[in-house]
Design a protein around this motif. Structure first.
Motif, PDB file in Angstrom:
ATOM      1  N   SER A  62      11.323   1.116  -8.566  1.00  0.00           N
ATOM      2  CA  SER A  62      10.446   0.378  -9.468  1.00  0.00           C
ATOM      3  C   SER A  62       9.768   1.277 -10.492  1.00  0.00           C
ATOM      4  N   THR A  63       9.534   2.528 -10.162  1.00  0.00           N
ATOM      5  CA  THR A  63       8.870   3.425 -11.102  1.00  0.00           C
ATOM      6  C   THR A  63       9.841   4.090 -12.072  1.00  0.00           C
ATOM      7  N   LEU A  84       0.825  -1.204   0.000  1.00  0.00           N
ATOM      8  CA  LEU A  84       0.000   0.000   0.000  1.00  0.00           C
ATOM      9  C   LEU A  84       0.865   1.263   0.000  1.00  0.00           C
ATOM     10  N   VAL A  85       1.850   1.296   0.874  1.00  0.00           N
ATOM     11  CA  VAL A  85       2.751   2.459   0.909  1.00  0.00           C
ATOM     12  C   VAL A  85       3.538   2.554  -0.390  1.00  0.00           C
ATOM     13  N   TYR A  86       3.978   1.423  -0.884  1.00  0.00           N
ATOM     14  CA  TYR A  86       4.735   1.375  -2.130  1.00  0.00           C
ATOM     15  C   TYR A  86       3.950   1.981  -3.291  1.00  0.00           C
ATOM     16  N   MET A  87       2.689   1.575  -3.429  1.00  0.00           N
ATOM     17  CA  MET A  87       1.919   2.055  -4.586  1.00  0.00           C
ATOM     18  C   MET A  87       1.423   3.494  -4.381  1.00  0.00           C
ATOM     19  N   LEU A  88       1.271   3.953  -3.134  1.00  0.00           N
ATOM     20  CA  LEU A  88       0.876   5.341  -2.905  1.00  0.00           C
ATOM     21  C   LEU A  88       2.024   6.319  -3.156  1.00  0.00           C
ATOM     22  N   GLU A 143       2.694   2.893 -17.702  1.00  0.00           N
ATOM     23  CA  GLU A 143       3.334   1.928 -16.802  1.00  0.00           C
ATOM     24  C   GLU A 143       3.044   2.286 -15.347  1.00  0.00           C
ATOM     25  N   ALA A 144       3.123   3.585 -15.021  1.00  0.00           N
ATOM     26  CA  ALA A 144       2.908   4.015 -13.639  1.00  0.00           C
ATOM     27  C   ALA A 144       1.488   3.715 -13.179  1.00  0.00           C
ATOM     28  N   PHE A 145       0.501   4.035 -14.025  1.00  0.00           N
ATOM     29  CA  PHE A 145      -0.889   3.791 -13.626  1.00  0.00           C
ATOM     30  C   PHE A 145      -1.202   2.307 -13.574  1.00  0.00           C
ATOM     31  N   GLN A 146      -0.597   1.530 -14.455  1.00  0.00           N
ATOM     32  CA  GLN A 146      -0.832   0.080 -14.377  1.00  0.00           C
ATOM     33  C   GLN A 146      -0.243  -0.487 -13.090  1.00  0.00           C
ATOM     34  N   ILE A 147       0.951  -0.015 -12.712  1.00  0.00           N
ATOM     35  CA  ILE A 147       1.543  -0.441 -11.440  1.00  0.00           C
ATOM     36  C   ILE A 147       0.655  -0.024 -10.272  1.00  0.00           C
ATOM     37  N   LEU A 148       0.156   1.211 -10.331  1.00  0.00           N
ATOM     38  CA  LEU A 148      -0.665   1.733  -9.244  1.00  0.00           C
ATOM     39  C   LEU A 148      -1.912   0.887  -9.034  1.00  0.00           C
TER      40      LEU A 148
END
Length: 589
Positions: free
Chosen positions: A179-180, A119-123, A428-433
């Motif tokens: 990762s981003t 959760l912290v990672y994707m935020l 890529e960023a939104f797909q990861i999110l």
């Protein structure tokens, strides 16, 4: 007109041009719509054409065919860091049983360790994506790597569950920085097929790093144990990746190459687009939306299996009367299965997509959907077999993970060819999110909650499992309303341990993990749905990259620019003006 020499049927080189006679061409329009001709413009000085277009042919495009040592070194370093990135994420899964005993936590609390991290990672990921577009990516990755290594090391010394959970969240902050940003560096180093192969190699570290996390964490813990009841040896398993991170930090600072943004595709023509414009473009791209939802289902299943798989298998070994595997070897074997399945599944999916794409334009999502459907009975069979035959469960889950791993490289290819270059990083960023927010961020915690909810209902009677409602009262229990306080004092004594506790824990996790098969089916449905749109979305993206200019550019006011635009946009039509001019010249002669 200057003399020219056609050296190849597909390529054109102009020689003996004066230095100022040919202006630098920043246009990406092509001679034939829908094709990618090989055009190389050579200046009078004899140097290589700086304004030449890219080519698909390896014989005429040095940039496409020749990979420099600096590029190879950069990709190797990024793959190494991605490897320890996933090692760090899944080391917890290999030592989860000892962590639960040390902190005396439930399954839902154990699942929260991974969920809070993701959760912290994707935020935080969008923040580092914004910074990565504007500041030095090399130094941002270095800072993030140092931060996550330090957080992992310090967290291994925390005495309470709350503090340990806090530092797992801080690890997510550091890993988000890497990762981003790393995929965008690879994107700026290579183009087309070469870039797809390098990105597939980069994502190859997901199954391999995950498997190494199980193995390294469990094996280091066993080496560090001074007795069978040692509940602090697991902390040494978390201290391996920070040491590897120190080496990666040196490699990033001194050996990595950070190219200019957009350099691989001619960065001069790239223009900054608004954030809301990017969002609108992505959410109107049906193939992107559907493939992102489907990939979210993949991450949900992969995250749940990776986190709970080793502990579930260990419980299966415990409850067997004559187990054919050792409990202490489960994490090692599970890690080896994850690595070998990734080594086979990732390239197999990429190869199948490339071969089928020749005849089927929708082959990529078809491969992903078929892979998910094929994994459903295998994962279900592995969950059932774990109760009686551990080795059989290993074999079945191995093939299940092969089919599950077909998706990783193929999904990255899909995003690359359905989204225009100036918006690929955002895609890529939104797909990861979204894939993390709705996928592996919640799946470990959700499986833990469902497992805890099942436990009160599971009872073992005469070797069979039955479900009883929570309000069921034991008929053998008779409460005497006239009993004294002394008689009731015995009720406050701690309950005796349930001899079937391991079996109840196993069955509750088994029922909870059946949810993964349902999610797999949903993911396959969304992949199949995207086959209806992917060909049109790819064609639209190809037309944009090929140089389909806006209307104002296609209809210039001057006649000379009109002729030039016509010759670039639609050369297949007869050029009547030039033919008439040639006839006039022949008559005058």
């Amino acid at each position: 007109m200057p003399p020219h020499n056609i050296q190849n049927r597909n390529s054109l080189k102009l020689h003996e041009m004066e230095d100022d006679s040919l202006r630098g061409n920043l246009s990406h329009q092509e001679l034939l719509q829908g094709q990618e001709p090989n055009v190389v413009v050579v200046s009078g000085g004899g140097g290589g054409g700086g304004g030449g277009g890219e080519s698909d042919s390896s014989s005429t495009t040095p940039r496409e065919s020749r990979v420099t040592k600096k590029q190879i070194a950069t990709v190797a370093i990024l793959c190494y860091v991605n490897l320890i990135n996933y090692m760090d994420r899944f080391t917890i899964a290999g030592i989860l049983g000892d962590i639960q005993k040390c902190f005396n936590i439930s399954d839902s609390q154990a699942g929260l360790l991974q969920t809070a991290f993701v959760l912290v990672y994707m935020l935080v990921a969008p923040l580092f994506g914004y910074l990565g577009d504007r500041f030095s990516r090399k130094y941002l990755m270095a800072v993030g790597l140092f931060f996550w290594s330090l957080a992992t090391l310090v967290g291994s010394f925390m005495p309470t569950y709350g503090l340990f959970l806090l530092f797992r969240c801080l690890v997510g902050v550091g890993e988000a920085s890497y990762s981003t940003i790393a995929p965008t560096i690879i994107s700026d180093l290579f183009v087309r097929d070469t870039r797809s192969k390098m990105l597939a190699l980069f994502y190859f570290a997901i199954p391999v790093g995950s498997g190494m996390g199980y193995i390294v964490g469990a094996e280091v813990m066993e080496i560090a144990k001074v007795s069978a009841d040692d509940l602090v040896a697991w902390r040494w398993g978390l201290r391996v990746t920070p040491v590897m991170g120190l080496l990666a930090l040196v490699l990033i600072l001194f050996f990595i190459h950070d190219p200019p943004r957009g350099s691989s595709e001619g960065g001069q023509h790239l223009q900054v687009t608004s954030f809301w414009g990017d969002l609108k473009y992505l959410f109107l791209n049906k193939s992107f939306v559907l493939s992102t939802i489907a990939f979210t289902c993949v991450t949900f299943v992969a995250g749940a299996l990776a986190f709970w798989g080793p502990l579930f298998t260990q419980l299966g070994v415990k409850i067997q009367d004559h187990p054919n595997a050792k409990e202490d070897d489960v994490s090692f074997v599970f890690g080896a299965i994850a690595m070998s399945a990734g080594l086979l599944g990732v390239p197999l999916g990429s190869y199948a997509g490339q071969k089928l794409r020749v005849k089927l334009p929708y082959a990529d999502p078809l491969v992903c959907g078929v892979g998910l459907l094929a994994s459903v009975p295998l994962i279900l069979g592995a969950l059932i077999l774990a109760e009686w035959n551990t080795v059989g469960s290993y074999v079945v889950v191995f093939f299940g993970q092969i089919f599950l791993n077909l998706n990783w490289a193929v999904v990255s290819d899909i995003v690359l060819y359905i989204v225009i270059p100036t918006r690929r990083s955002s895609a890529e960023a939104f797909q990861i999110l979204f894939s993390h927010a709705l996928g592996d961020a919640g799946s470990p915690y959700l499986i833990g909650i469902v497992a805890d909810a099942f436990k009160p209902y599971i009872h073992v009677q005469n070797g069979t499992t039955t479900f009883l409602p929570l309000t069921t009262i034991d008929p053998t229990f008779d409460l005497d309303l006239n009993a004294t306080s002394a008689d009731l004092s015995d009720l406050s004594d701690p309950p005796t341990p349930d001899p079937n506790e391991d079996f109840i824990n196993f069955k509750s996790k088994q029922y909870a993990m059946f949810l993964c098969t349902i999610v797999n089916v949903l993911g396959a449905v969304f992949f199949f749905w995207s086959t209806c749109y992917i060909a049109a979305d790819k064609e639209r993206c190809d037309r944009t990259i090929a140089g389909s200019a806006p209307r104002k550019e296609r209809e210039p006011s001057t006649s000379s620019s009109t002729a030039s635009s016509r010759s670039l946009a639609s050369p297949v039509e007869p050029r009547e003006d030039e033919e008439e001019e040639a006839q006039k010249q022949s008559l005058l002669t």
